[in-house]
Each structure stands twice: as structure tokens, then as C-alpha cells.
Scaffold this motif. Structure first.
Motif, mmCIF file in Angstrom:
data_model
loop_
_atom_site.group_PDB
_atom_site.id
_atom_site.type_symbol
_atom_site.label_atom_id
_atom_site.label_comp_id
_atom_site.label_asym_id
_atom_site.label_seq_id
_atom_site.Cartn_x
_atom_site.Cartn_y
_atom_site.Cartn_z
ATOM 1 N N ALA A 167 12.464 24.551 9.616
ATOM 2 C CA ALA A 167 12.868 23.179 9.306
ATOM 3 C C ALA A 167 13.916 23.147 8.208
ATOM 4 O O ALA A 167 14.743 22.220 8.132
ATOM 5 C CB ALA A 167 11.649 22.363 8.883
ATOM 6 N N ASP A 168 13.919 24.184 7.360
ATOM 7 C CA ASP A 168 14.899 24.283 6.288
ATOM 8 C C ASP A 168 16.220 24.877 6.775
ATOM 9 O O ASP A 168 17.152 25.079 5.994
ATOM 10 C CB ASP A 168 14.322 25.151 5.161
ATOM 11 C CG ASP A 168 15.118 25.021 3.870
ATOM 12 O OD1 ASP A 168 15.551 23.902 3.545
ATOM 13 O OD2 ASP A 168 15.315 26.045 3.190
ATOM 14 N N THR A 203 15.281 23.767 17.504
ATOM 15 C CA THR A 203 15.650 22.404 17.117
ATOM 16 C C THR A 203 14.440 21.490 17.205
ATOM 17 O O THR A 203 14.156 20.715 16.281
ATOM 18 C CB THR A 203 16.777 21.865 18.020
ATOM 19 O OG1 THR A 203 17.907 22.733 17.931
ATOM 20 C CG2 THR A 203 17.184 20.461 17.610
ATOM 21 N N ALA A 206 12.042 22.279 14.408
ATOM 22 C CA ALA A 206 12.472 21.712 13.125
ATOM 23 C C ALA A 206 12.147 20.225 13.055
ATOM 24 O O ALA A 206 11.663 19.722 12.022
ATOM 25 C CB ALA A 206 13.968 21.937 12.935
ATOM 26 N N LEU A 207 12.374 19.517 14.146
ATOM 27 C CA LEU A 207 12.075 18.082 14.187
ATOM 28 C C LEU A 207 10.575 17.838 14.056
ATOM 29 O O LEU A 207 10.125 16.932 13.359
ATOM 30 C CB LEU A 207 12.598 17.479 15.487
ATOM 31 C CG LEU A 207 14.118 17.447 15.626
ATOM 32 C CD1 LEU A 207 14.508 17.024 17.037
ATOM 33 C CD2 LEU A 207 14.723 16.506 14.599
ATOM 34 N N TRP A 208 9.778 18.670 14.748
ATOM 35 C CA TRP A 208 8.314 18.542 14.666
ATOM 36 C C TRP A 208 7.857 18.740 13.229
ATOM 37 O O TRP A 208 7.012 18.014 12.717
ATOM 38 C CB TRP A 208 7.653 19.563 15.590
ATOM 39 C CG TRP A 208 6.181 19.330 15.804
ATOM 40 C CD1 TRP A 208 5.581 18.716 16.862
ATOM 41 C CD2 TRP A 208 5.112 19.742 14.930
ATOM 42 N NE1 TRP A 208 4.215 18.700 16.698
ATOM 43 C CE2 TRP A 208 3.907 19.315 15.526
ATOM 44 C CE3 TRP A 208 5.072 20.393 13.697
ATOM 45 C CZ2 TRP A 208 2.656 19.538 14.927
ATOM 46 C CZ3 TRP A 208 3.835 20.619 13.102
ATOM 47 C CH2 TRP A 208 2.645 20.201 13.712
ATOM 48 N N ALA A 209 8.428 19.743 12.553
ATOM 49 C CA ALA A 209 8.030 20.051 11.184
ATOM 50 C C ALA A 209 8.374 18.881 10.251
ATOM 51 O O ALA A 209 7.555 18.518 9.376
ATOM 52 C CB ALA A 209 8.724 21.328 10.718
ATOM 53 N N VAL A 210 9.563 18.299 10.436
ATOM 54 C CA VAL A 210 9.950 17.162 9.597
ATOM 55 C C VAL A 210 9.010 15.989 9.823
ATOM 56 O O VAL A 210 8.544 15.334 8.879
ATOM 57 C CB VAL A 210 11.412 16.751 9.901
ATOM 58 C CG1 VAL A 210 11.756 15.448 9.202
ATOM 59 C CG2 VAL A 210 12.366 17.840 9.462
ATOM 60 N N THR A 215 6.982 21.255 5.514
ATOM 61 C CA THR A 215 8.228 21.615 4.850
ATOM 62 C C THR A 215 7.952 22.493 3.649
ATOM 63 O O THR A 215 6.828 22.539 3.139
ATOM 64 C CB THR A 215 8.992 20.362 4.394
ATOM 65 O OG1 THR A 215 8.140 19.583 3.547
ATOM 66 C CG2 THR A 215 9.425 19.521 5.576
#
Length: 216
Positions: A167-168, A203, A206-210, A215
Motif C-alpha cells: 500500500a506504501d 493495485t 493496495a486499495l484493499w489495504a487503504v 498501513t
């Protein structure tokens, strides 16, 4: 003697010849970027990507016939490894969300500074996700907040650490260094994360993590 560093191989897909010419002119002066081909529409772009196997495809969104998003989906069904960087205008911002969902590694605006464009190509090639805040917000607002939440419980603590670094915007190599792991182990963790969360690519991860607060 050490082998010379391999250039990032780029394919240009845009229906305007003048745009392709301008992009080629700029990119060819970059020491680490090589333009290996061009295509005038999405269908030709898919064919050229399969033929040339570029590292990065710079893809326009709006093209006659097969557009950029449809071409991107086709490349993913073919399991083509190229990272796709979508080129769009600010007025076409609504097209970015479906492009990212289709597997794009990020996007740039058509008026992007040339040096920023080169940086974007290097970034997605390194495994990073180019996601500006306003688009992340659009993506998150279009999906239910509870979707996939339960799946997160299946992640191990180490997988959650890896996911936070994804995610970073970190590449596998950078994650390996940060967590003192081998790159092969990181790849295994990433595969497990995608499988457990039923996601298609980094991608989406990353969206799932946000969305779910995973994070660093």
C-alpha cells in the motif's frame, strides 16, 4: 565484467501520431528507457505487446475501435507481464477508475511534465502503484466498505506487514529489504495475500489495504 544495466522497454499506444512522435523524441534521450514500438489503437497495442513483450506500455484511454481499457483487459487475460501506465486528461478522470480496476499500474495526465513522465515509467517498472489521492477516494467510495473485510482475518501478521508495504508503493525488492526477507519469500507472501483476499493484482491489494486501514 558486470553486465550493462538493461533499459526499460516501452511501447507507445496512442491514436495520434504527433503524440507518439513527441513521446518517442523525449523518451529516447533517457539513458535507461528504450522505445521498442508504437501502436495506433488498442487492438494493435495488444498485438505489439504480445510480439515485443515490453516492460511498460504507455496507453491512451480514448482511441477508435479498441480503447485503452479494453486493450488492458485483453492483456490481462493473455497474462502479459507488461506494466500498463494509462495516459488520460483531467476531464477524462472518470475513466481512471475502470482502468485501475482492469489492472493498470497507474496513470499520468496528458500534460505531465516530461521528467515526471520518465519518473512514472521508472516507478511502475519497479513495481510501484501510481495512485493519486483523488482517484483513491473515487475507487474507495464506489465499493462497499464491508467487502472483503472478513477475508483480512485470514492474513498472517507477516502478510499484513507485506500488504502495508504494498500500500506504501514498495516493490518486492524494497519489501524484502525492509523486512529482512528474501525476494522469493516476499513473492510468496504477495501471492498468498492476493489468493486470500481474492484480488487480481497489487493495485487492488493496495486499495484493499487503504480501505481497511492496513498501513505502515
Amino acid at each position: 565484467m558486470a553486465e550493462p544495466h538493461r533499459s526499460i522497454r516501452v511501447l507507445l499506444v496512442d491514436d495520434h501520431q504527433v503524440v507518439r512522435r513527441g513521446l518517442r523524441t523525449f523518451l529516447e534521450v533517457q539513458e535507461d528507457i528504450e522505445v521498442v514500438g508504437e501502436a495506433a489503437d488498442g487492438a494493435e497495442g495488444v498485438e505489439r505487446a504480445e510480439e515485443l513483450r515490453p516492460d511498460v506500455v504507455l496507453m491512451d484511454v480514448k482511441m477508435p475501435g479498441t480503447d485503452g481499457i479494453e486493450a488492458l483487459r485483453k492483456l490481462r487475460t493473455l497474462d502479459n507481464p507488461a506494466k500498463v501506465l494509462i495516459v488520460t486528461s483531467f476531464t477524462e478522470q472518470r475513466t481512471v477508475v475502470p482502468a485501475l480496476r482492469a489492472g493498470a499500474a497507474g496513470y499520468v495526465y496528458k500534460d505531465v511534465d516530461p521528467d515526471a513522465l520518465a519518473g512514472a515509467i521508472r516507478s511502475v517498472h519497479a513495481g510501484h502503484v501510481l495512485l493519486q489521492p483523488e482517484v483513491a477516494g473515487a475507487l474507495l467510495s464506489q465499493e462497499g466498505a464491508a467487502v472483503g473485510q472478513g477475508r483480512g482475518n485470514a492474513l498472517t501478521e507477516r502478510e499484513r506487514e507485506v500488504l502495508a508495504l504494498i500500500a506504501d508503493g514498495r516493490s518486492n525488492r524494497e519489501i524484502a529489504r525492509a523486512l529482512v526477507l528474501s525476494e522469493k519469500t516476499v513473492k510468496t507472501h504477495v501471492s498468498n495475500i492476493l489468493m486470500k483476499l481474492d484480488l487480481a493484482d497489487r493495485t487492488q491489494a493496495a486499495l484493499w489495504a487503504v480501505r481497511h486501514g492496513v498501513t505502515g
